[in-house]
Design an enzyme around this catalytic site. Structure first.
Site, PDB file in Angstrom:
ATOM      1  N   HIS A 164       0.834  -1.208   0.000  1.00 26.95           N
ATOM      2  CA  HIS A 164       0.000   0.000   0.000  1.00 26.95           C
ATOM      3  C   HIS A 164       0.870   1.260   0.000  1.00 26.95           C
ATOM      4  CE1 HIS A 164      -3.567   2.410   0.744  1.00 26.95           C
ATOM      5  NE2 HIS A 164      -2.920   3.036   1.710  1.00 26.95           N
ATOM      6  N   GLU A 203      -2.368  -5.657  -3.748  1.00 29.24           N
ATOM      7  CA  GLU A 203      -3.242  -5.354  -2.605  1.00 29.24           C
ATOM      8  C   GLU A 203      -4.509  -6.203  -2.634  1.00 29.24           C
ATOM      9  OE1 GLU A 203      -2.824  -0.870  -0.855  1.00 29.24           O
ATOM     10  OE2 GLU A 203      -3.994  -1.145  -2.674  1.00 29.24           O
ATOM     11  N   ASN A 216      28.774 -20.487  -5.174  1.00 22.18           N
ATOM     12  CA  ASN A 216      29.729 -21.597  -5.272  1.00 22.18           C
ATOM     13  C   ASN A 216      29.445 -22.665  -4.225  1.00 22.18           C
ATOM     14  OD1 ASN A 216      31.209 -20.913  -7.472  1.00 22.18           O
ATOM     15  ND2 ASN A 216      32.929 -20.025  -6.366  1.00 22.18           N
TER      16      ASN A 216
END
Length: 683
Positions: free
Chosen positions: A46, A68, A418
């Site tokens: 919002h 929303e 990695n």
């Protein structure tokens, strides 16, 4: 109205909200029924919608609006937060981050509309039971309205203490009102608007309590409405008139509180004992209410201040100049110092040191700002590699200089990828090896002296040193005989070479040999070091050491010929005098033995190109500064020592950037320039 002046603020605040959104989405994935997390996600969406709408970013506004709708359905239990919903919300986060990045680079949100994500959000709502049964939905809305009407009388939860205050006020012919204020849905600065409302209420009444709390209201942790209870001699019509005149107030509801509202309030023994000792009166109420409002006003005006990093750099430069002048004053008075001069100089040194510490604290930022991006990254990698991976983080509160924080993120991404790709095994392979199905990665940070250490550890298969040794020979880096005589640490050092990879296949994550060399270059550019520790079958650990600051350091000044050089004190292990006879030559490398340790000798004169002394007399003893790079020691031969001094690191500029062995320069007290030795590139 030109909104470009607010662009920087918009970007900074959007990044903060997105970080909160990322964290909350990860929590929602773990606990889909957590209503507190859902409310936080809704609040962020919002807020972003309001900010984007104000700035005119229509695509971003549309996306957050559709978010929303889905989040509201989740909060009202119309749909379940299953994996599809959570994945879609993560895609929304990626899209919002894309919009913000585009705004940073171009000043606009671009042409990307993320249509497929918006369709996914609409699809989620279409599949909800409410969407399939519109009549039920209509009845539910009606029921909600009835409930709201039923609860309209009293929104605040009252306790025994409130009861006694109310009764006391009624006894003194005062009015008690419950005032419910609803703000406009498009209200952007809700906290500021709430502050104006509180100011108005303060003018005509005494505030007794509020819901949500004052702290939540000032931090905008409320939807679009809040309720306060006030005590006043004024009539309710006054509050309707005054509050409705405030901009962006949509509705004001005033309910008179009577004795009837207090009939169902039950007190326990503790309450009874409290009331006997603490009889409330209106004076105490006035004082408490005043303290509450004063506190709110104070907190609203004393928030943290955003400061551009460039302004902090200017401030740091001024402090640096002050330290240089202080050092110069120290040198100027070498001839004969009076007691007054010494006292004044000591006071100046104390003040400059305190000022430096204060500026440094302002520049320090918790590594949490970097760490917070990794849980989401590990989640995505886990899905992509079909591995169960758990990330554990600690020491997020450890602080580093802002300039270091900005640069450390990319190396950590390479290292964690990695660990996930090369280090951790597939679930079935782990089970076969007697390990748990879920692989673990630990990300730690802690302070060690003047350094901050960041460790990335995994419980995977570790590094096969013999496999790396074979790759060294295959790639032509070393002959087979030389490679066979290398220690494990020397072999692993080749993992940081450009274009060196032990991966058998190239994936989207790794295998191209462009990871660890970039990491090493970046870390050393920050004045840090990187080490690898591994145990085959049990896992690996990458250790990064970084300086707390890149601006002002303690250094040892040394002489080479007629020139002065500075060696960072954090890199120095010890200083020894050695005779030339103690230096031996092993494989074309000068070494000496110190307490049963073989230490390479580096003659700084040769490395830096300083002309040799014309005097032919050989020195009986050589000054050797033992420096460390990780666990590796080296001996630097210098002509003489000057002493320890606090120095200010100055950049050499673009024309001289990248010179090997030199990390920068500093201005000494006498105005001359001394080069700072880069121990990492020499050792």
């Amino acid at each position: 109205m030109d909104m470009n002046q607010y662009l920087d603020v918009f970007v900074e605040e959007s990044k903060e909200h997105l970080q909160n959104l990322n964290t909350s989405l990860l929590e929602l994935e773990k606990d889909p029924n957590n209503i507190t997390v859902l409310n936080e996600i809704f609040r962020v969406a919002h807020t972003l919608k309001g900010m984007a709408g104000t700035m005119g970013f229509s695509r971003m506004t549309r996306l957050t609006h559709d978010m929303e709708n889905v989040l509201d359905a989740l909060r009202s239990k119309k749909i379940e937060a299953d994996m599809t919903v959570v994945d879609t919300l993560f895609k929304c986060f990626d899209a919002l981050e894309g919009y913000v990045n585009e705004i940073v680079s171009t000043g606009g949100e671009g042409e990307q509309d993320y249509k497929e994500i918006i369709e996914s959000l609409a699809g989620i709502l279409d599949k909800s039971p409410a969407a399939k049964t519109p009549k039920k939905k209509e009845k539910k809305i009606t029921d909600d309205k009835n409930i709201e009407q039923k609860d309209k009388e009293l929104r605040l939860n009252l306790n025994i203490y409130d009861k006694n205050v109310i009764l006391k006020a009624i006894e003194e012919s005062m009015n008690i009102f419950q005032i419910h204020v609803e703000l406009d849905n498009k209200c952007l600065l809700k906290a500021a608007r709430a502050f104006l409302i509180f100011q108005t209420l303060d003018k005509y009444s005494e505030i007794m309590k509020s819901m949500p709390s004052v702290e939540d209201i000032e931090d905008e942790r409320f939807d679009n409405s809040f309720t306060v209870m006030v005590i006043t001699k004024n009539d309710e019509s006054l509050f309707h008139k005054e509050l409705n005149s405030i901009a962006e107030v949509r509705n004001v509801e005033v309910v008179r509180i009577t004795e009837k509202h207090t009939e169902n309030i039950i007190q326990d023994e503790d309450d009874e004992e409290y009331l006997q000792d603490n009889k409330p009166d209106t004076a105490a109420l006035d004082s408490a209410a005043q303290a509450q409002r004063t506190g709110m006003a104070k907190r609203l005006t004393n928030k943290t201040v955003r400061v551009d990093i460039d302004r902090l750099d200017v401030l740091m430069n001024l402090v640096s100049e002050l330290i240089i002048i202080k050092t110069r004053l120290d040198d100027v008075g070498m001839g004969g110092k009076t007691n007054d001069y010494i006292t004044a100089l000591e006071n100046l040194e104390r003040i400059t040191t305190s000022l430096h510490d204060a500026v440094m604290k302002v520049r320090m930022v918790p590594v949490e700002n970097v760490f917070n991006r990794f849980p989401r990254m590990v989640r995505d990698i886990s899905k992509e590699l079909k591995k169960d991976i758990a990330l554990y983080m600690s020491g997020e509160e450890t602080e580093l200089d802002r300039t270091v924080i900005d640069e450390i993120g990319e190396p950590l991404i390479h290292i964690i990828r990695n660990s996930a790709d090369h280090g951790l095994e597939k679930p079935e392979e782990r089970i076969a090896n007697g390990k748990s199905k879920t692989g673990s990665i630990w990300l730690r940070a802690y302070q060690d002296g003047n350094n901050v250490v960041i460790e990335v550890e995994d419980d995977g298969k570790g590094i096969d040193v013999e496999k790396v040794r074979k790759k060294i020979v295959e790639r032509g880096f070393e002959e087979e005989e030389a490679a066979a005589n290398m220690s494990a640490n020397e072999v692993m050092g080749y993992l940081f070479k450009p274009n060196f990879s032990t991966a058998d296949t190239v994936t989207d994550l790794s295998g191209r040999g462009v990871g660890l060399d970039v990491v090493k270059t970046k870390i050393e550019a920050l004045g840090g070091t990187i080490e690898l520790e591994t145990e085959l079958g049990k896992g690996s650990k990458t250790i990064i050491r970084l300086p707390l600051t890149l601006a002002i350091i303690q250094a040892l000044l040394v002489m080479l010929g007629s020139e002065k050089y500075a060696i960072p004190l954090s890199s120095i292990r010890e200083i020894n005098n050695i005779s030339p006879s103690e230096i031996k030559n092993v494989r074309n490398q000068e070494v000496t033995v110190l307490r049963d340790m073989v230490i390479p000798i580096i003659r700084l004169r040769d490395i830096l190109g300083v002309p040799a002394e014309e005097s032919g007399a050989a020195k009986k003893e050589l000054t050797c500064v033992i420096v460390k790079k990780g666990e590796k020691l080296s001996g630097l031969i210098v002509d003489s020592l000057i002493g320890q001094q606090e120095i200010v690191i100055k950049s050499l500029g673009k024309l001289l950037a990248g010179i090997r062995c030199v990390a920068g320069a500093t201005i000494l007290g006498d105005g001359n320039v001394a080069l700072i030795i880069d121990v990492n590139s020499i050792a």
